[in-house]
Design a protein around this motif. Structure first.
Motif, PDB file in Angstrom:
ATOM      1  N   GLY A  52       0.869  -1.234  -0.158  1.00  0.00           N
ATOM      2  CA  GLY A  52       0.036   0.067   0.023  1.00  0.00           C
ATOM      3  C   GLY A  52       0.870   1.257   0.093  1.00  0.00           C
ATOM      4  N   GLY A  53       0.165   2.244  -0.396  1.00  0.00           N
ATOM      5  CA  GLY A  53       0.784   3.555  -0.390  1.00  0.00           C
ATOM      6  C   GLY A  53       1.733   3.891  -1.851  1.00  0.00           C
ATOM      7  N   GLN A  54       1.638   2.980  -2.550  1.00  0.00           N
ATOM      8  CA  GLN A  54       2.264   3.028  -3.923  1.00  0.00           C
ATOM      9  C   GLN A  54       1.238   3.094  -5.152  1.00  0.00           C
ATOM     10  OE1 GLN A  54       4.338  -0.698  -5.544  1.00  0.00           O
ATOM     11  NE2 GLN A  54       6.195   0.690  -5.782  1.00  0.00           N
ATOM     12  N   PRO A  55       1.348   3.849  -6.044  1.00  0.00           N
ATOM     13  CA  PRO A  55       0.321   4.147  -7.200  1.00  0.00           C
ATOM     14  C   PRO A  55       0.197   2.496  -7.753  1.00  0.00           C
ATOM     15  CG  PRO A  55       2.165   5.673  -7.399  1.00  0.00           C
ATOM     16  CD  PRO A  55       2.446   4.809  -6.355  1.00  0.00           C
ATOM     17  N   ILE A  56      -1.414   1.955  -7.699  1.00  0.00           N
ATOM     18  CA  ILE A  56      -1.474   0.666  -8.105  1.00  0.00           C
ATOM     19  C   ILE A  56      -1.146   0.352  -9.595  1.00  0.00           C
ATOM     20  CG2 ILE A  56      -3.995   0.973  -8.471  1.00  0.00           C
ATOM     21  CD1 ILE A  56      -4.209  -1.733  -6.909  1.00  0.00           C
ATOM     22  N   GLY A  57      -1.258   1.534 -10.411  1.00  0.00           N
ATOM     23  CA  GLY A  57      -1.098   1.390 -11.697  1.00  0.00           C
ATOM     24  C   GLY A  57       0.357   0.944 -12.041  1.00  0.00           C
ATOM     25  N   ARG A  58       1.250   1.112 -11.347  1.00  0.00           N
ATOM     26  CA  ARG A  58       2.589   0.694 -11.597  1.00  0.00           C
ATOM     27  C   ARG A  58       2.705  -0.668 -11.568  1.00  0.00           C
ATOM     28  NH1 ARG A  58       6.612   3.568  -7.920  1.00  0.00           N
ATOM     29  NH2 ARG A  58       5.463   5.234  -8.867  1.00  0.00           N
ATOM     30  N   ALA A 104      -6.413  -3.804   7.329  1.00  0.00           N
ATOM     31  CA  ALA A 104      -6.156  -2.510   6.193  1.00  0.00           C
ATOM     32  C   ALA A 104      -5.508  -1.723   6.795  1.00  0.00           C
ATOM     33  CB  ALA A 104      -7.616  -2.277   5.868  1.00  0.00           C
ATOM     34  N   ILE A 105      -5.696  -1.379   8.014  1.00  0.00           N
ATOM     35  CA  ILE A 105      -5.101  -0.321   8.649  1.00  0.00           C
ATOM     36  C   ILE A 105      -3.571  -0.411   8.791  1.00  0.00           C
ATOM     37  CG2 ILE A 105      -4.879   1.231  10.617  1.00  0.00           C
ATOM     38  CD1 ILE A 105      -7.934   1.104  10.600  1.00  0.00           C
ATOM     39  N   ALA A 106      -3.395  -1.420   9.540  1.00  0.00           N
ATOM     40  CA  ALA A 106      -2.128  -1.863   9.897  1.00  0.00           C
ATOM     41  C   ALA A 106      -1.290  -2.158   8.667  1.00  0.00           C
ATOM     42  CB  ALA A 106      -2.140  -3.209  10.868  1.00  0.00           C
ATOM     43  N   GLY A 107      -1.789  -2.705   7.642  1.00  0.00           N
ATOM     44  CA  GLY A 107      -0.954  -3.254   6.523  1.00  0.00           C
ATOM     45  C   GLY A 107      -0.621  -2.224   5.737  1.00  0.00           C
ATOM     46  N   GLU A 108      -1.448  -1.026   5.632  1.00  0.00           N
ATOM     47  CA  GLU A 108      -1.027   0.136   4.818  1.00  0.00           C
ATOM     48  C   GLU A 108      -0.634   1.221   5.450  1.00  0.00           C
ATOM     49  OE1 GLU A 108      -1.271  -0.417   1.794  1.00  0.00           O
ATOM     50  OE2 GLU A 108      -2.748  -2.301   1.616  1.00  0.00           O
ATOM     51  N   GLU A 117      -3.292  10.052   8.159  1.00  0.00           N
ATOM     52  CA  GLU A 117      -2.531   9.080   7.187  1.00  0.00           C
ATOM     53  C   GLU A 117      -3.528   7.970   7.296  1.00  0.00           C
ATOM     54  OE1 GLU A 117       1.063   5.764   7.759  1.00  0.00           O
ATOM     55  OE2 GLU A 117       0.681   7.669   9.298  1.00  0.00           O
ATOM     56  N   VAL A 118      -4.269   7.437   8.110  1.00  0.00           N
ATOM     57  CA  VAL A 118      -5.106   6.181   7.992  1.00  0.00           C
ATOM     58  C   VAL A 118      -6.329   6.552   6.934  1.00  0.00           C
ATOM     59  CG1 VAL A 118      -6.974   4.850   9.179  1.00  0.00           C
ATOM     60  CG2 VAL A 118      -4.693   5.364  10.315  1.00  0.00           C
ATOM     61  N   ILE A 119      -6.625   7.804   7.060  1.00  0.00           N
ATOM     62  CA  ILE A 119      -7.971   8.196   6.163  1.00  0.00           C
ATOM     63  C   ILE A 119      -7.374   7.908   4.835  1.00  0.00           C
ATOM     64  CG2 ILE A 119      -9.299  10.238   5.169  1.00  0.00           C
ATOM     65  CD1 ILE A 119      -9.428  11.105   8.101  1.00  0.00           C
ATOM     66  N   ALA A 120      -6.211   8.511   4.361  1.00  0.00           N
ATOM     67  CA  ALA A 120      -5.559   8.809   3.101  1.00  0.00           C
ATOM     68  C   ALA A 120      -5.187   7.199   2.421  1.00  0.00           C
ATOM     69  CB  ALA A 120      -4.227   9.555   2.968  1.00  0.00           C
ATOM     70  N   VAL A 121      -4.504   6.447   3.379  1.00  0.00           N
ATOM     71  CA  VAL A 121      -4.218   5.079   2.969  1.00  0.00           C
ATOM     72  C   VAL A 121      -5.531   4.299   2.639  1.00  0.00           C
ATOM     73  CG1 VAL A 121      -1.972   5.167   3.775  1.00  0.00           C
ATOM     74  CG2 VAL A 121      -3.933   4.165   5.121  1.00  0.00           C
ATOM     75  N   LEU A 122      -6.566   4.214   3.535  1.00  0.00           N
ATOM     76  CA  LEU A 122      -7.835   3.584   3.296  1.00  0.00           C
ATOM     77  C   LEU A 122      -8.600   4.096   2.043  1.00  0.00           C
ATOM     78  CD1 LEU A 122      -9.291   3.097   6.788  1.00  0.00           C
ATOM     79  CD2 LEU A 122      -7.978   1.446   5.488  1.00  0.00           C
ATOM     80  N   ARG A 123      -8.651   5.217   1.855  1.00  0.00           N
ATOM     81  CA  ARG A 123      -9.100   5.903   0.729  1.00  0.00           C
ATOM     82  C   ARG A 123      -8.492   5.206  -0.592  1.00  0.00           C
ATOM     83  NH1 ARG A 123     -10.162  12.208   2.374  1.00  0.00           N
ATOM     84  NH2 ARG A 123     -12.201  11.883   3.357  1.00  0.00           N
ATOM     85  N   LYS A 167     -12.210  -5.857   1.712  1.00  0.00           N
ATOM     86  CA  LYS A 167     -12.926  -6.967   1.037  1.00  0.00           C
ATOM     87  C   LYS A 167     -12.979  -6.611  -0.284  1.00  0.00           C
ATOM     88  CE  LYS A 167     -14.575  -9.634   3.916  1.00  0.00           C
ATOM     89  NZ  LYS A 167     -14.229 -10.971   4.266  1.00  0.00           N
ATOM     90  N   GLY A 168     -11.899  -5.980  -1.053  1.00  0.00           N
ATOM     91  CA  GLY A 168     -12.170  -5.969  -2.385  1.00  0.00           C
ATOM     92  C   GLY A 168     -13.086  -4.770  -2.980  1.00  0.00           C
ATOM     93  N   LYS A 169     -13.514  -3.869  -1.970  1.00  0.00           N
ATOM     94  CA  LYS A 169     -14.206  -2.696  -2.587  1.00  0.00           C
ATOM     95  C   LYS A 169     -13.718  -1.630  -1.937  1.00  0.00           C
ATOM     96  CE  LYS A 169     -18.503  -5.584  -2.623  1.00  0.00           C
ATOM     97  NZ  LYS A 169     -19.976  -5.702  -2.285  1.00  0.00           N
ATOM     98  N   LYS A 170     -14.124  -0.472  -2.583  1.00  0.00           N
ATOM     99  CA  LYS A 170     -13.815   0.917  -2.332  1.00  0.00           C
ATOM    100  C   LYS A 170     -14.697   1.458  -1.153  1.00  0.00           C
ATOM    101  CE  LYS A 170     -10.126   2.672  -4.735  1.00  0.00           C
ATOM    102  NZ  LYS A 170      -8.850   3.082  -4.200  1.00  0.00           N
ATOM    103  N   ALA A 171     -14.333   2.026  -0.118  1.00  0.00           N
ATOM    104  CA  ALA A 171     -15.398   2.694   0.928  1.00  0.00           C
ATOM    105  C   ALA A 171     -14.962   3.928   1.133  1.00  0.00           C
ATOM    106  CB  ALA A 171     -15.232   1.748   2.073  1.00  0.00           C
ATOM    107  N   THR A 172     -16.080   4.619   1.540  1.00  0.00           N
ATOM    108  CA  THR A 172     -15.939   5.967   1.937  1.00  0.00           C
ATOM    109  C   THR A 172     -15.250   5.969   3.258  1.00  0.00           C
ATOM    110  OG1 THR A 172     -17.979   6.886   0.961  1.00  0.00           O
ATOM    111  CG2 THR A 172     -17.014   8.233   2.725  1.00  0.00           C
TER     112      THR A 172
END
Length: 561
Positions: A116-122, A503-507, A536-542, A547-552
């Motif tokens: 996490g924290g790296q552009p997924i496109g790359r 999700a939080i601890a991993g990212e 930081e947590v808000i940014a990484v979770l966004r 569970k495979g889905k984006k969340a607010t």
């Protein structure tokens, strides 16, 4: 099966590694395998599964990386990965990936870190072009598997590195889900610094008749001192910065890591230490890789001699000149203590592990002693008199070195002129006084109060339920210093507390123990995180999926009651 090998293997050539790997190791200056490499590489080359207990810094990365690279037979130009390495943090993913690059350069090994924290496109582009080895955090690996961008059909080896850390961070179910996607005939390797029952459970379910090896703690003959000298000081919180300064002055480390719990504490303590004349650098999850590299460069070149860091930021670092590890707070779990002190006393070098405990943390020290089966002596904080004596000794040593090695002839005229008026002893005393003061050896203003500790019998007499505070180790809902976040996914999306923790601890830079109360409703969830880490947590979770889905994700909007 437990493996007990002899020390007959004295070089990497004896391990029958392919020439490209031997050449790479020679170029890196590796002369002979470490004990864990001697024991782990032969069975791994034979295709055996392996369960290894090994602390950070024992050489375990090469112990699994070299057998992985030995099996590489495919050329570049497409193809799915033949090996997957799961690690707990993005920092360790980068470290392990770099090691694979170094060892496998002549083989053309294509290694991709996924975190996490790296552009997924790359990451998507690299996976589409084809990779040989993927080094990933569990959450991001599962995300790619769910997208169909990481396919494991051709996988030959799976490595779980620092498995106990991954479980502590809430990745148990992610690991199980990933292993279910791998071929049954794969080779599986599991390394862990500690062996709690959950690790043995994973081994029973997913490893086939594994070879078991245990490394890490150096054994010493009766009457000899252990390679890692462990001590603790019990200090009131308000006096901890001064106590740390005194301990560092007395110990005079060549290089040291001071572990703190939070990013804010790292920044504050670094500023305090630099104000006291130390050369300290901060390292935490809020720093970019370029800034991190600069910090590590200063430490390795001797420009800095103190690294103040969080556990996550320091994970995977191997600093050869490190002599001291300092726990500025008692680690919240014995396993964290084992990981930290494993960074010194390596390869036969002596090291020192120091813990500063507040009075309320004294019982946690006893827990660590029971788990590690090693006594941690509690010593008195050096007094002002101790400090003065130590600083005078350092001045004497500096003068002694100057008398032996420096060209002092040009100063003779000064001494001869002064001896016409003063006794030569008085001249020498004045010179020593100036040298001592020029070294910056200023006295502290006040003594640090000594803490009276209760005996275990006195503790029992207080009739307080043991471990009431330690049992959870996190604030209750709405506790001070915590921010509650709204996550737009709940039970209807299959969200469980461990999903949010993972999700939080991993990212982010947080560990599972930093996360507070979690409430799961039908369509949303609430989770508490430290105030300093909320943005930081808000940014990484966004930027990731749960569970495979984006969340607010946002701060909770409190309603008037």
């Amino acid at each position: 099966m437990t493996l007990n090998t002899t020390d007959d293997t004295s070089s990497f050539a004896d391990l029958t590694l392919r020439p490209e790997l031997l050449h790479a190791l020679s170029g890196l200056g590796y002369e002979e395998p470490t004990p864990i490499q001697r024991e782990a590489i032969p069975p791994l080359l034979e295709g055996r599964d392996l369960l290894g207990q090994a602390a950070t810094g024992t050489g375990k990365t090469a112990a699994f990386a070299l057998p992985v690279l030995q099996r590489m037979t495919r050329d570049g130009g497409g193809g799915e990965p033949m090996a997957l390495v799961l690690v707990p943090t993005r920092e360790l993913a980068v470290q392990v990936s770099e090691a694979f690059h170094h060892y496998g350069r002549e083989l053309g090994a294509r290694v991709l870190p996924i975190y996490g924290g790296q552009p997924i496109g790359r990451q998507l582009r690299a996976l589409q072009q084809g990779v040989d080895i993927v080094v990933a955090t569990p959450g991001r690996a599962l995300d790619h598997i769910g997208r169909g961008t990481l396919r494991l059909d051709d996988l030959e080896m799976v490595v779980l590195d620092e498995a106990d850390e991954m479980l502590d961070m809430g990745f148990a179910e992610d690991i199980e889900a990933i292993l279910q996607e791998t071929p049954e005939n794969r080779q599986t390797v599991l390394f862990s610094a500690t062996m709690p029952p959950r690790i043995n459970g994973i081994a029973r379910r997913h490893l086939n008749d594994p070879v078991r090896i245990e490394m890490g703690r150096e054994t010493t003959a009766p009457g000899e001192a252990p390679l890692v000298r462990q001590t603790a000081y019990v200090v009131p919180r308000a006096h901890k910065p001064a106590a740390l300064g005194r301990v560092l002055d007395v110990e005079a480390p060549t290089a040291a890591i001071v572990f703190c719990r939070t990013r804010d504490e790292v920044d504050q303590l670094t500023e305090t230490l630099n104000g006291r004349g130390y050369r300290a650098e901060a390292l935490h999850g809020g720093m970019g890789q370029e800034q991190r590299d600069r910090v590590m460069g200063r430490l390795r070149t001797g420009t800095a001699d103190l690294l103040v860091a969080t556990d996550v930021a320091a994970r995977g670092l191997d600093i050869e000149q490190l002599t001291h590890v300092v726990n500025y707070d008692v680690p919240s779990a014995p396993e964290s203590y084992v990981h930290r002190i494993g960074r010194v006393g390596r390869a036969g070098r002596e090291g020192v592990a120091i813990t500063l405990a507040e009075p309320r943390e004294h019982r946690m020290l006893k827990t660590i002693e029971r788990v590690t089966k090693r006594r941690i002596p509690i010593e008195k904080v050096p007094t002002i008199a101790d400090l003065r004596a130590r600083r005078l000794e350092l001045t004497r040593a500096a003068l002694h070195e100057s008398l032996l090695e420096d060209d002092l002839e040009r100063f003779r005229v000064v001494v001869e002129t002064l001896t016409d008026e003063f006794d030569i002893m008085e001249v020498a005393l004045a010179a020593v006084k100036l040298a001592h003061e020029a070294s910056g050896a200023a006295d502290d203003e006040q003594e640090i109060p000594e803490v009276a500790l209760r005996t275990e019998r006195e503790e029992r007499g207080r009739r307080e339920p043991a471990g009431r505070q330690e049992r959870r180790g996190r604030p209750a809902a709405g506790g001070s210093g915590m921010t509650r976040l709204f996550v737009g996914a709940g039970r209807s999306s299959g969200i469980r507390p461990q999903d949010l923790v993972g999700a939080i601890a991993g990212e982010s830079r947080l560990t599972g123990r930093d996360i507070g109360a979690i409430e799961i409703a039908d369509r949303f969830s609430l989770v508490e995180v430290p105030d300093a880490a909320a943005d930081e947590v808000i940014a990484v979770l966004r930027g990731s999926t749960i569970k495979g889905k984006k969340a607010t994700v946002r701060r909770e909007r409190y309603n008037a009651r």
